[in-house]
Write an enzyme that holds these catalytic residues in place. Structure first.
Site, PDB file in Angstrom:
ATOM      1  N   GLU A 206       0.869  -1.201   0.000  1.00  0.00           N
ATOM      2  CA  GLU A 206       0.000   0.000   0.000  1.00  0.00           C
ATOM      3  C   GLU A 206       0.893   1.234   0.000  1.00  0.00           C
ATOM      4  O   GLU A 206       0.812   2.067   0.882  1.00  0.00           O
ATOM      5  CB  GLU A 206      -0.957  -0.011   1.195  1.00  0.00           C
ATOM      6  CG  GLU A 206      -0.308  -0.240   2.536  1.00  0.00           C
ATOM      7  CD  GLU A 206      -1.266   0.083   3.695  1.00  0.00           C
ATOM      8  OE1 GLU A 206      -2.161   0.925   3.530  1.00  0.00           O
ATOM      9  OE2 GLU A 206      -1.074  -0.492   4.770  1.00  0.00           O
TER      10      GLU A 206
ATOM     11  N   GLU B 267       4.326   8.414  -3.415  1.00  0.00           N
ATOM     12  CA  GLU B 267       5.106   7.851  -2.311  1.00  0.00           C
ATOM     13  C   GLU B 267       6.081   6.800  -2.855  1.00  0.00           C
ATOM     14  O   GLU B 267       6.568   5.943  -2.120  1.00  0.00           O
ATOM     15  CB  GLU B 267       4.187   7.307  -1.211  1.00  0.00           C
ATOM     16  CG  GLU B 267       3.453   8.457  -0.508  1.00  0.00           C
ATOM     17  CD  GLU B 267       2.563   8.018   0.656  1.00  0.00           C
ATOM     18  OE1 GLU B 267       2.570   6.833   1.007  1.00  0.00           O
ATOM     19  OE2 GLU B 267       1.854   8.886   1.197  1.00  0.00           O
TER      20      GLU B 267
END
Lengths: 603, 603
Positions: free
Chosen positions: A407, A416
């Site tokens: 995730e 990210e």
């Protein structure tokens, strides 16, 4: 959320009495002319309209909105404009004397407000509430004028008071202390797009004339459905309510009660409302270690991990048939285990699918490892689970994985660094292995949001306009719908992996407005049809783990029919990844965050 | 004011249970070692002491003070100091993971803390609470050692743990996130001066060992009078309470209740506590017009205007005999009428004295004039009162005054330019007329206040150390008593009026401490023996109109017996008045606010 409901009335002789009357009728603020009763025609400084001692200082501050004299400081008649300025300055001096940090309200009379802007800029105490009619007030007069020609009516309809406000806003240099009070009008209901555009402005309040109320069958004052919806939208963006009534109006108590109910129905209370319009620097979980507080916020999302569980369950079922279920072990590697939510989803999925799994949890944060280790010893003591305190890019596994679960997605999908991390973890996966998620896509669209623009200015950072921010968008106007920008697939088995990207996207302006920046969103395919999305068009219901991104640009007025063209880059060098963005139409402007100097993600 | 009462205990296996126990016994915070139970001798990053999920993130933040391992990072043994550093960094990493903005506590072991200072400076999250014994903890051990020589005892008594803290404070560069937790000790009660000095430090809390409590006749745990007084002083400067007890201590509930009562008795609640230690730029009522809020604060002082009334009454009686009372009119001029309090005092005084008065009110603020005009029309419609909207320096009176009444005094006496204003108003006064006030005197003394020093740093103004501030002094230590500085007499009928001043004052240091700045106060003679004072030695009871001033200097450690010499100037040029100040002993340092560039009063 604390809203105020304000009673506006003119011809007040006794402000203290008026406040009492308003409070008795469930209003907490009053608005009235700063000049009691009759406006003296000479701006004498000794005019004894009423003494400051009438109210306590904190009552002047918190209970009264002063309406300044409705004079024309921008009249072409020099004598009139000079006189008006003297009147206005006298009003302001008196307001500043009474309120040490209060608010004054002034009504825009038309498109020309240069002198007013100068007066606003010169004042350094309190706030300015600029009263703007939501549509051209002249239109209302045609109701009573049978002689009006079609041409006159058409011209009147083309007048857009929003542009009066817009010009003033630029003239006062986007001063955050200058806000809009929007005047509704019973004779002309604004279009849906007109309302939506105002939601991108700093709306302090809406003024509702009492004539907007109608009596229902039970003899109660109510608003019709259309007005309810319009006012509901404003309440949703935290606009307060001002009811404008005459002294002998006997409905004022009912109006206030009705508005409090409407506020209650539309105020959008949720536990995250303190984040609204707040600009946050995106997390860098690859470079920094997350703390328990951040993990906890992720973990309490009621939707996200359920969908992960569904995706893992489906992948397990696809990978191992019912016949093989008892003898085949599926190796699941959780990349970035945090405090265990994905591992928990994997165990739940295995149980539901009735498949045997071995779970490897790879986590680089030593503090999260402490919690994971404890979970293995207690919750998962009977599971086939193994923890590795490693960066996934350096991890040498004892065996290869059937399924990688991660995730690593940010608000903009890849921000990210999921592409870089998952490319680095490719060596952990079997040839025919599955990555959950298997694809992520970013989206952008042009936004108007005076509030966000002011918040960018208030960061007072030199690179404020070269940063992407994470923010819970509230006071915004979507100038056009989001469109897909960059896509990343996992696993990426390309010979030469290239995670740089460039795209130019075109958008169309539906209504004159101001471009303040670019909204950023993403969606991701976890497995087959199971996906997560924060794209406003397809947002996964109930999921709050990700707020959108906001990439600021310098404010620029754009016109109906204009094409907005946005260029967007994802750049990569050995130490970092960053975005650059540039408006290239209707005019070419500067490239933001060139070379990633303002903001980047460290590898 | 919200204080916390914290329960400190070691050997806690289950933090959640400990918090419940503490709450059940009326504590709202707990303090305990960050390492549950036994300290592992190897700093393994995977040490599964307890999981982060034991508490919610906001509970880790708000309910737990973590005591870091009591290791010696400053040991001369390199192996031991390196090992200690590794332990401490592991503790800090874990604390930062659990608390996104919490506090860690560490105990000073002795005078050498250079390595600790580096570790403190490197951490950028949360606060540090530095645990310091109030007196040398070694002294307690002599109780049990009959072999101790007089010399040993004497040496132990010379060790001053305050100096350990002082060195650390300088080593971490006065970091505002580093505060003191002061450890009391049942075997050695600190001297009065030791306690007073700590009041100038940023005291977060005091640790009270349960052994300090004694059973009274009713079998309740209480503190003796001396300890009550000492702890009361710390509560008064907003220190919180930490009770340190063992697991099987059955008095903990009584200790908490007792401390809550002691807090209640000593917490000094007053309506102005939001001003404590807050630095404000002094008003400039001559240059700026005051607002209603400021006038209101002045007007509600319960003491000041009563004393003005007494002074006026006395002056009226002295000036007009009972026989002349009916036919003699006394002309009173109120210089700076504001919203009327001095005029009201004059009317009250005349009524009490049974003297006839005519009152002229001179006021330059046009907004105050509006209120005064209204008062004349309503309250004073039968009085002989006349308002002039003028600067007193430009006012040409219809007749001369018997009595001038003014309140142009600032916190430092002359800093709102009363000398210049009253000199300008001299032409309004009869040859034998009276000025109320007739004299004002400023006072200064050297202060230690780490809190004020940090507040000066936080103004982040380039001229922060060249400003005088108005502030409600709270966390301060008076290094020596205030001494008279400058004096001004009114009326001043000198041929050549000179309002410049210079004086050098000497003070003596009673106990090693840090000089952070100079306190400023004033007193004024209104008439004969009727005076107002904010000099701490003679403060008028109940009067709150003026807070003291604070003139900052760079922090400097001074030693017992040192002489502190302060030079102070009042400078005047055609446009402004300003102060300069300079420490000239024990070392000569820079002159502050040279030429008034940092701060001045505009004429």
């Amino acid at each position: 959320m604390n809203y105020y409901v304000c009673l506006q009335q003119e011809g007040i002789n006794d402000i203290a009495k008026f406040i009492n009357k308003a409070q008795a009728n469930n209003y907490n603020v009053v608005a009235t002319s700063i000049n009691a009763n009759i406006l003296p025609m000479e701006p004498f400084e000794t005019d004894p309209t009423y003494p400051a001692t009438l109210l306590k200082a904190d009552e002047w501050n918190s209970k009264v909105l002063f309406c300044l004299s409705d004079v024309d400081v921008d009249s072409p008649n020099v004598k009139l404009s000079e006189y008006s300025k003297a009147m206005l300055l006298r009003d302001i001096t008196w307001a500043e004397h009474l309120q040490n940090n209060g608010s004054v309200m002034i009504r825009l009379r038309g498109p020309k407000n240069e002198n007013l802007a100068k007066i606003i800029e010169a004042r350094n105490k309190g706030s300015w509430f600029i009263q703007v009619p939501i549509t051209n007030p002249e239109i209302a007069t045609f109701e009573h004028r049978k002689d009006a020609t079609d041409k006159e009516i058409e011209e009147a309809q083309e007048v857009d008071p929003w542009s009066w406000w817009n010009d003033l806003r630029f003239a006062v240099n986007h001063n955050a202390k200058v806000k809009v009070v929007l005047e509704l009008n019973d004779s002309d209901r604004p279009s849906r797009e007109t309302v939506r555009r105002w939601l991108g402005e700093p709306i302090e309040a809406v003024i509702i004339p009492s004539s907007l109320f109608i009596l229902n069958r039970s003899n109660y004052y109510v608003l019709n459905k259309e007005w309810q919806a319009i006012i509901g939208h404003f309440i949703n963006v935290r606009a307060n309510i001002i009811i404008s009534a005459t002294a002998n109006d006997h409905g004022i108590s009912q109006y206030a009660d009705y508005m409090r109910k409407l506020i209650n129905d539309n105020c959008d209370t949720h536990s995250l409302n303190s984040y609204e319009n707040v600009l946050e620097i995106p997390l860098q979980p690859l470079f920094d270690n997350l703390d328990s507080y951040t993990y906890e916020i992720f973990e309490i999302d009621p939707v996200k991990y359920k969908l992960y569980q569904d995706a893992i369950e489906q992948a397990l079922l696809d990978r191992v048939s019912d016949e093989e279920a008892k003898r085949t072990l599926t190796v699941i590697m959780v990349l970035g285990g945090g405090r265990g939510p994905l591992a928990r989803a994997a165990f739940n999925a295995a149980e539901k699918a009735k498949r045997k799994v071995r779970v490897y949890i790879i986590e680089k944060n030593p503090s999260a490892i402490r919690t994971l280790t404890n979970m293995v010893k207690t919750l998962w003591s009977k599971k086939d689970v193994h923890i590795f305190s490693k960066d996934m890019r350096d991890f040498a596994p004892p065996e290869l994985a059937d399924i990688l679960v991660s995730e690593l997605l940010g608000s903009f999908g890849d921000n990210e660094l999921s592409p870089e991390c998952l490319d680095g973890a490719l060596k952990l996966l079997k040839e025919d292995g599955i990555s959950i998620p298997c694809k992520s896509t970013s989206y952008i669209n042009p936004l108007m949001s005076a509030v966000l623009h002011n918040n960018v200015l208030q960061t007072s950072s030199v690179s404020a306009f070269n940063c992407g921010y994470v923010t819970l968008l509230k006071n915004i106007y979507h100038i056009d719908e989001p469109k897909a920008l960059f896509e990343f697939k996992h696993p990426n088995r390309d010979k030469v992996v290239d995670n740089t990207r460039f795209k130019e996207l075109l958008f169309t302006v539906e209504k004159d407005c101001v471009l303040h920046g670019i909204g950023g969103y993403f969606d991701t395919m976890l497995y087959k049809q199971i996906s997560l999305s924060i794209n406003p068009l397809t947002h996964t219901p109930g999921m709050f783990s990700w707020f959108p991104m906001f990439f600021p640009t310098q404010p620029r007025t754009v016109k109906q029919g204009d094409t907005i063209s946005i260029k967007f880059w994802r750049c990569v060098d050995p130490g970092k990844v960053w975005y650059e963005w540039q408006l290239s139409a209707p005019v070419e402007s500067e490239r933001h965050n060139a070379d990633g100097t303002g903001y980047n993600m460290r590898l």
